[in-house]
Design a protein around this motif. Structure first.
Motif, short mmCIF file in Angstrom:
data_model
loop_
_atom_site.label_atom_id
_atom_site.label_comp_id
_atom_site.label_asym_id
_atom_site.label_seq_id
_atom_site.Cartn_x
_atom_site.Cartn_y
_atom_site.Cartn_z
N SER A 14 0.82 -1.21 0.00
CA SER A 14 0.00 0.00 0.00
C SER A 14 0.86 1.27 0.00
N GLU A 16 3.65 1.64 -1.77
CA GLU A 16 4.42 1.73 -3.00
C GLU A 16 4.14 3.01 -3.79
N GLU A 17 2.89 3.36 -3.94
CA GLU A 17 2.53 4.54 -4.72
C GLU A 17 3.09 5.82 -4.09
N ASP A 18 2.97 5.93 -2.77
CA ASP A 18 3.48 7.12 -2.09
C ASP A 18 5.00 7.20 -2.16
N SER A 20 6.80 6.15 -4.63
CA SER A 20 7.07 6.60 -5.99
C SER A 20 6.83 8.10 -6.11
N LYS A 21 5.71 8.56 -5.59
CA LYS A 21 5.39 9.99 -5.68
C LYS A 21 6.44 10.83 -4.97
N GLU A 24 10.30 9.96 -6.78
CA GLU A 24 10.44 10.25 -8.20
C GLU A 24 9.90 11.63 -8.58
N LYS A 25 8.85 12.08 -7.89
CA LYS A 25 8.23 13.34 -8.27
C LYS A 25 8.43 14.45 -7.25
N ALA A 30 3.27 13.18 -0.08
CA ALA A 30 3.48 11.74 -0.16
C ALA A 30 4.56 11.31 0.83
#
Length: 57
Positions: A14, A16-18, A20-21, A24-25, A30
């Protein structure tokens, strides 16, 4: 115990998305969610450690 391991895997997935945000961004919100999630992960890991110790003794 298998249930606890599944819960641990779900929690990591759960985040993983945060991750990445944030990495990477550069999304700072995040990063806050990652920190919170890691604190929850730490508590879950401690719960598992206590359970293992209790079963071992």
């Amino acid at each position: 115990m298998a249930n606890m391991f599944s819960k641990l895997q779900e929690h990591v997935a759960s985040l993983e998305e945060d991750f990445s945000k944030f990495y990477e961004k550069g999304n700072k919100a995040a990063g806050t969610r990652v920190r919170k999630g890691m604190q929850e992960l730490k508590a879950l890991a401690q719960e598992i450690r206590v359970d293992v110790q209790d079963k071992k003794n």
